[in-house]
Design a protein around this motif. Structure first.
Motif, PDB file in Angstrom:
ATOM      1  N   ASP A 145       0.824   8.379   8.112  1.00 41.34           N
ATOM      2  CA  ASP A 145       1.225   9.906   8.206  1.00 41.34           C
ATOM      3  C   ASP A 145       2.125   9.125   7.502  1.00 41.34           C
ATOM      4  N   ALA A 146       2.453   9.073   6.331  1.00 43.14           N
ATOM      5  CA  ALA A 146       3.354   9.206   4.536  1.00 43.14           C
ATOM      6  C   ALA A 146       2.465   9.716   4.117  1.00 43.14           C
ATOM      7  N   ALA A 147       0.812   9.503   3.900  1.00 46.11           N
ATOM      8  CA  ALA A 147      -0.244   9.808   2.883  1.00 46.11           C
ATOM      9  C   ALA A 147      -0.277  11.561   3.218  1.00 46.11           C
ATOM     10  N   LEU A 148      -0.465  11.853   4.972  1.00 44.70           N
ATOM     11  CA  LEU A 148      -0.358  13.283   5.697  1.00 44.70           C
ATOM     12  C   LEU A 148       0.795  14.237   5.114  1.00 44.70           C
ATOM     13  N   ALA A 149       2.195  12.928   5.598  1.00 44.89           N
ATOM     14  CA  ALA A 149       3.691  13.996   5.560  1.00 44.89           C
ATOM     15  C   ALA A 149       3.475  14.603   3.472  1.00 44.89           C
TER      16      ALA A 149
ATOM     17  N   LEU B  29       0.493  -0.994  -0.140  1.00 49.76           N
ATOM     18  CA  LEU B  29       0.067  -0.515   0.131  1.00 49.76           C
ATOM     19  C   LEU B  29       1.272   0.829   0.305  1.00 49.76           C
ATOM     20  N   ASP B  30       2.062   1.542   0.641  1.00 52.50           N
ATOM     21  CA  ASP B  30       2.541   2.516   0.723  1.00 52.50           C
ATOM     22  C   ASP B  30       3.018   2.802  -0.728  1.00 52.50           C
ATOM     23  N   ALA B  31       3.635   1.139  -1.421  1.00 53.19           N
ATOM     24  CA  ALA B  31       4.389   1.247  -2.848  1.00 53.19           C
ATOM     25  C   ALA B  31       3.381   2.094  -4.031  1.00 53.19           C
ATOM     26  N   GLY B  32       1.942   2.019  -3.356  1.00 49.98           N
ATOM     27  CA  GLY B  32       0.530   3.165  -4.093  1.00 49.98           C
ATOM     28  C   GLY B  32       0.666   4.486  -3.787  1.00 49.98           C
ATOM     29  N   LEU B  33       1.354   4.901  -2.297  1.00 48.43           N
ATOM     30  CA  LEU B  33       0.695   6.320  -2.374  1.00 48.43           C
ATOM     31  C   LEU B  33       2.113   6.446  -2.643  1.00 48.43           C
ATOM     32  N   VAL B  34       3.306   6.299  -3.091  1.00 47.87           N
ATOM     33  CA  VAL B  34       4.359   6.548  -3.646  1.00 47.87           C
ATOM     34  C   VAL B  34       4.288   6.740  -4.864  1.00 47.87           C
ATOM     35  N   ALA B  35       3.380   5.972  -5.931  1.00 44.24           N
ATOM     36  CA  ALA B  35       3.557   5.723  -7.280  1.00 44.24           C
ATOM     37  C   ALA B  35       2.194   7.372  -7.394  1.00 44.24           C
ATOM     38  N   VAL B  36       1.399   7.677  -6.309  1.00 46.48           N
ATOM     39  CA  VAL B  36       0.135   8.545  -6.731  1.00 46.48           C
ATOM     40  C   VAL B  36       0.752   9.917  -6.546  1.00 46.48           C
TER      41      VAL B  36
ATOM     42  N   THR C 251      -6.387  14.846  -5.745  1.00 43.21           N
ATOM     43  CA  THR C 251      -6.394  15.720  -4.775  1.00 43.21           C
ATOM     44  C   THR C 251      -6.675  15.455  -3.418  1.00 43.21           C
ATOM     45  N   LEU C 252      -7.096  14.086  -3.451  1.00 44.36           N
ATOM     46  CA  LEU C 252      -7.736  13.283  -2.081  1.00 44.36           C
ATOM     47  C   LEU C 252      -6.852  12.313  -2.474  1.00 44.36           C
ATOM     48  N   ILE C 253      -6.880  11.663  -0.826  1.00 46.67           N
ATOM     49  CA  ILE C 253      -6.002  10.056  -0.952  1.00 46.67           C
ATOM     50  C   ILE C 253      -6.855   9.434  -0.055  1.00 46.67           C
ATOM     51  N   VAL C 254      -7.378   8.496  -0.539  1.00 42.71           N
ATOM     52  CA  VAL C 254      -8.304   7.267   0.023  1.00 42.71           C
ATOM     53  C   VAL C 254      -7.759   6.135   0.173  1.00 42.71           C
ATOM     54  N   ILE C 255      -7.370   5.026   0.883  1.00 35.57           N
ATOM     55  CA  ILE C 255      -6.757   4.164   1.375  1.00 35.57           C
ATOM     56  C   ILE C 255      -7.910   3.402   2.426  1.00 35.57           C
ATOM     57  N   PRO C 256      -9.114   2.630   1.158  1.00 30.80           N
ATOM     58  CA  PRO C 256     -10.247   1.536   2.777  1.00 30.80           C
ATOM     59  C   PRO C 256      -9.824   0.881   3.079  1.00 30.80           C
TER      60      PRO C 256
ATOM     61  N   GLU D  26      -8.016   4.720  20.998  1.00 33.13           N
ATOM     62  CA  GLU D  26      -6.471   4.397  20.034  1.00 33.13           C
ATOM     63  C   GLU D  26      -5.891   4.846  19.137  1.00 33.13           C
ATOM     64  N   PHE D  27      -7.458   5.270  18.432  1.00 36.59           N
ATOM     65  CA  PHE D  27      -6.488   5.800  17.235  1.00 36.59           C
ATOM     66  C   PHE D  27      -5.862   6.749  17.320  1.00 36.59           C
ATOM     67  N   ARG D  28      -5.930   7.725  17.714  1.00 42.44           N
ATOM     68  CA  ARG D  28      -5.637   8.887  18.803  1.00 42.44           C
ATOM     69  C   ARG D  28      -4.242   9.165  18.835  1.00 42.44           C
ATOM     70  N   SER D  29      -4.232   7.640  19.791  1.00 37.88           N
ATOM     71  CA  SER D  29      -2.383   7.517  20.396  1.00 37.88           C
ATOM     72  C   SER D  29      -2.059   6.973  19.917  1.00 37.88           C
ATOM     73  N   ASN D  30      -2.319   5.846  18.934  1.00 37.20           N
ATOM     74  CA  ASN D  30      -1.107   4.936  18.456  1.00 37.20           C
ATOM     75  C   ASN D  30      -1.636   4.812  16.387  1.00 37.20           C
ATOM     76  N   GLY D  31      -2.787   5.642  16.249  1.00 33.16           N
ATOM     77  CA  GLY D  31      -3.083   5.303  15.347  1.00 33.16           C
ATOM     78  C   GLY D  31      -3.078   6.811  13.724  1.00 33.16           C
ATOM     79  N   VAL D  32      -2.113   7.519  14.627  1.00 35.18           N
ATOM     80  CA  VAL D  32      -1.507   8.800  13.710  1.00 35.18           C
ATOM     81  C   VAL D  32      -1.361   9.583  14.086  1.00 35.18           C
ATOM     82  N   GLY D  33       0.377  10.482  13.753  1.00 35.25           N
ATOM     83  CA  GLY D  33       1.316  11.251  14.513  1.00 35.25           C
ATOM     84  C   GLY D  33       0.462  12.132  14.660  1.00 35.25           C
ATOM     85  N   ALA D  34       1.529  13.420  15.110  1.00 41.84           N
ATOM     86  CA  ALA D  34       0.933  14.750  15.540  1.00 41.84           C
ATOM     87  C   ALA D  34       1.185  15.537  14.025  1.00 41.84           C
ATOM     88  N   ASN D  35       1.951  15.030  13.060  1.00 39.31           N
ATOM     89  CA  ASN D  35       2.394  16.157  12.241  1.00 39.31           C
ATOM     90  C   ASN D  35       1.533  16.090  11.321  1.00 39.31           C
TER      91      ASN D  35
END
Length: 477
Positions: free
Chosen positions: A174-178, A140-147, A154-159, A212-221
């Motif tokens: 975090d990679a998508a947000l970056a 999935l990360d390779a797909g993110l690099v490709a896009v 203008t939108l990224i969706v990874i269901p 759980e999502f706030r603590s461990n599912g997404v960073g702060a950046n």
């Protein structure tokens, strides 16, 4: 203009007086990343190659259909009298943990049903029999690099990210947000990952999952570049299934027969066969909300504009949210005093259906970027102005160019103000554009080839809280 004429005669010179115009870019072109049945149109290999489609037919042509379900069981109950069947019913079951984790096809169905238009598909590979989480995150990360190489999305969706472990989910999101922060031309629509609490389980504790999502599912950046939605949705979409793998158990007057395969039942008991298929059709297909939200973003942008918050909108092809919750619980979703990570709710309302009931980015405590429509409006204006000013690269950095640039941008923003994208009773209240020596540039800037344009915008913000104040008034004769 010609500098000298040598032959007597009449010459025509056309002088450009109008400034060029800003062409508005598209605002809702999602890029869906995930697994597909195939990744070819019969000629080209489309794996990890962003492909633009406009309909579900386009998707099926290039990427095939859904992964067929093989773990459905059907129980048929029959009542007989004098050797004849007097009543029968069928109930199908599919455990959530046994259903396919490859949901991109169903996600596209949900997207188009909610008003979605053109989008990009990034296939990361064919369907897998089992999901090895670490490998899936890498693919999935390779797909993110490709896009990242494509300019239009203008939108990224990874269901399918919900099927990852929460650690891999965090790495991916975090990679998508970056990527959004780096390119500044796109936005992430993400689903909540509850770790041990499944968002497709009606008995799950939603607040525990969100914490759980706030603590461990997404960073702060880079939180201003994304929005999260919960819970998952029970849709009216139908599962595709493999008849030869479906077990049907017929119970007649309390006596259960041996299980038979659905594809063989039509020859021996056509009524039970049709009843079994109807029961499978009634199975709830539960999906994360991000595909529906991508469609709603597109529909709202088309009908109202990117400056309208994508909220208080009905979600199509949905029966209900999987998890029910109260206003007090939504208080904790909408406002997060600790980390500021707001989560937007999808809620049912009597007489109105299922509505999107939140319009905040993940940066819910940020006064500048709290609202999705404000963030996306700035992305839209920034990208439109950026592309239009490319024509001035290497032009003379003097007052003639500055006037053209300023006029071009002011005309564009005036049009947006008239459409309701910016606040203020006059254009000068809604925005300003400044460029020039002594205004935005020094002599050194000009010597070093920099033309600096400063733009200020008064973006419209949603009326998130409407407060009606009532009081008693004494009667006056």
């Amino acid at each position: 203009m010609a500098t000298a004429y040598k032959t007597p005669g009449v010459y025509i010179e056309e002088i450009a007086k109008f400034p060029p115009s800003v062409a508005p870019v598209e605002t809702a072109i999602p890029a869906f990343i995930g697994y597909t049945e195939k990744a070819t149109d019969g000629v080209l290999d489309l794996k990890l190659k962003p492909t633009r489609i406009s309909s579900l037919v386009d998707y099926e042509t290039h990427f095939g259909g859904p992964q067929k379900e093989t773990d459905i069981t059907v129980a048929v109950t029959q009542t007989k009298s004098a050797g004849l069947i007097t009543a029968q019913k069928a109930v199908a079951e599919l455990a959530e943990e046994k259903r396919s984790k490859h949901i991109l096809y169903y996600s596209l169905q949900l997207y188009f049903a909610n008003g979605g238009g053109p989008c990009y598909i990034i296939s990361v590979g064919p369907y897998k029999a089992t999901m090895a989480a670490a490998l899936v995150e890498t693919e999935l990360d390779a797909g993110l690099v490709a896009v990242k190489k494509e300019d239009e999305p203008t939108l990224i969706v990874i269901p399918e990210a919900q099927s990852l472990s929460i650690g891999d989910f965090k790495t991916l999101q975090d990679a998508a947000l970056a990527q959004c922060a780096d390119l500044k031309d796109r936005f992430v629509i993400m689903d909540v990952h509850g770790d041990g609490e499944s968002l497709s389980d009606p008995t799950a504790n939603l607040i525990t999952a969100i914490n759980e999502f706030r603590s461990n599912g997404v960073g702060a950046n880079n939180l201003k570049y994304g929005a999260a939605y919960a819970p998952n949705l029970e849709t009216t979409l139908n599962f595709d299934f493999e008849e030869s793998s479906i077990n049907v158990i017929i119970n007649t007057d309390g006596a259960a027969a041996a299980a038979v395969k659905l594809n063989t039942l039509s020859a021996t008991d056509n009524a039970a066969y049709e009843l079994s298929k109807a029961a499978i059709t009634d199975l709830p297909c539960k999906l994360p909300p991000s595909p529906a939200m991508a469609g709603i973003y597109a529909a709202v942008d088309s009908s109202r504009g990117v400056w309208k918050a994508p909220a208080n909108v009905s979600v199509a092809t949905v029966v209900r949210p999987v998890i029910q919750f109260t206003n007090i619980e939504q208080d904790q979703m909408n406002v997060d005093p600790t980390g500021g990570k707001s989560v937007n709710a999808v809620r049912p309302f009597i007489g109105q259906g299922t509505l999107v009931w939140g319009a905040r980015t993940l940066a819910g405590n940020d006064n500048e970027w709290r609202y999705i429509n404000v963030r996306r409006l700035f992305i839209f204006i920034e990208e439109s102005v950026k592309k239009s000013t490319m024509q001035f690269v290497f032009e003379s950095n003097d007052a003639n160019t500055w006037v053209k640039v300023q006029g071009m941008i002011e005309n564009f923003l005036t049009t947006l103000w008239r459409q309701g994208a910016l606040q203020g009773v006059k254009p000068e209240h809604a925005f300003y554009v400044s460029v020039g020596l002594g205004k935005t540039m020094t002599a050194l800037d000009i010597l070093e080839g920099r033309m600096i344009v400063e733009i200020g915008l008064a973006a419209v913000r949603p009326a998130e809280f409407i407060i009606l104040r009532f009081s008693h008034k004494l009667a006056v004769s």
